[in-house]
Scaffold this active site. Structure first.
Site, short mmCIF file in Angstrom:
data_model
loop_
_atom_site.label_atom_id
_atom_site.label_comp_id
_atom_site.label_asym_id
_atom_site.label_seq_id
_atom_site.Cartn_x
_atom_site.Cartn_y
_atom_site.Cartn_z
CB SER A 156 -100.94 59.58 -36.23
OG SER A 156 -100.72 60.14 -37.50
CE1 TYR A 182 -97.38 55.30 -37.30
CE2 TYR A 182 -98.68 56.86 -38.57
CZ TYR A 182 -97.84 56.59 -37.50
OH TYR A 182 -97.49 57.59 -36.63
#
Length: 313
Positions: A156, A182
């Site tokens: 990501s 994350y």
């Protein structure tokens, strides 16, 4: 160094990437294929003949998806449960040509596995690491069949926010921030692709990381209000534009099947292309389609591999 390019762009769809291909005989595993990007990735691969296994935490949800994808099989897999990963790998028979490490989660607060591992790092990275290692021989057999086997690690643009913290990977001593957690896990996904290629390329196994871009999926269901506001601010600043699910899955499928990425790994793809590298102190707002050095560094990849192997062995 010339970056690898393909004909595909931010608006290309997974269906467009596979158009005209014949994947008959290709055996693929797609994790997290009961919703979102995983479903679209599996559907595209199966549409041109691949034999796809949906590796899912919720088998009932997986069966509902499999009913819409010709020839798809379902097997249970909870990436946060080492025993579940082991059952999956021990139960796999025959060659494997393609592993798409797509599953992921975002938490709104601190959660841990039974080993007290931070849940995002455990699920997004460690579970996929153990899965790939357990399937390594099957991937090598797949490479012997077809000249290569590929692993796609879904990362990501969040990786730009933080590198892996080797001193405190599970937030045992630092204040918990779910967005940083994350980010660490997404950097780890990219470093895994580097490390796997370094170790397994001689056996014909190549791994690449991909950024699917901004896609509204179930990944955001547990966002806190602060996380939602951060996402909205990033969109308003032009850091990303929302894609459809088909567009989001396209880059995963490029890494999985595009001839431009045959027998080459350790790359990070964005919008269907190999991304350009930026310094670790670069601002995300200035380089939303770049990849930080800390996500491709071979020494860091080796360090992460050693840590991950110690934890999951």
């Amino acid at each position: 160094m010339t970056l690898i390019s393909t004909p595909f762009t931010a608006t290309s769809t997974a269906a467009e990437v596979v158009a005209g291909l014949d994947l008959t005989g290709v055996r693929a595993v797609v994790t997290g294929a009961s919703s979102g990007l995983g479903v679209e990735t599996a559907r595209a691969l199966a549409s041109v003949g691949a034999e796809v296994t949906l590796a899912v935490r919720d088998p009932a949800a997986g069966e509902a998806v499999a009913a819409t994808i010709a020839g798809a099989a379902v097997r249970p897999l909870d990436l946060a449960d080492r025993a579940s990963v082991r059952r999956f790998t021990d139960g796999w028979a025959g060659p494997l040509h393609l592993l798409v490490a797509n599953a992921g989660l975002v938490t709104g607060g601190l959660a841990r596995t039974r080993e007290a591992w931070e849940l995002q790092f455990a699920t997004n990275h460690l579970g996929h690491f153990a899965l790939a290692r357990g399937l390594r021989d099957a991937l090598a057999d797949g490479a012997a069949d077809r000249g290569e086997a590929r692993i796609v690690a879904v990362s990501s643009t969040a990786h730009m926010r933080a590198g892996v913290d080797f001193e405190d990977p599970h937030f045992e001593r630092r204040d918990y921030d779910p967005q940083i957690a994350y980010a660490r896990s997404k950097t780890a996904n990219s470093l895994f692709a580097v490390g796997a290629t370094r170790r397994w390329a001689a056996d014909g196994i190549f791994a690449n990381a991909v950024n699917p871009g901004g896609v509204a999926t179930g990944l955001q269901r547990d966002f806190t209000e602060a996380q939602k506001q951060s996402l909205a601010a990033a969109e308003a600043a032009g850091i990303f534009t929302y894609k459809t699910v088909g567009q989001g899955a396209a880059t995963s499928v490029v890494a999985a099947v595009a001839p431009q990425f045959a027998r080459t790994g350790g790359h990070y793809l964005d919008d269907g292309q190999e991304a350009y590298t930026v310094p670790d102190d670069a601002e995300l707002a200035d380089h939303p389609h770049g990849v930080k050095e800390w996500a491709l560094d071979a020494a860091l990849a080796d360090r992460l591999w050693a840590l991950s192997a110690e934890l999951t062995s």
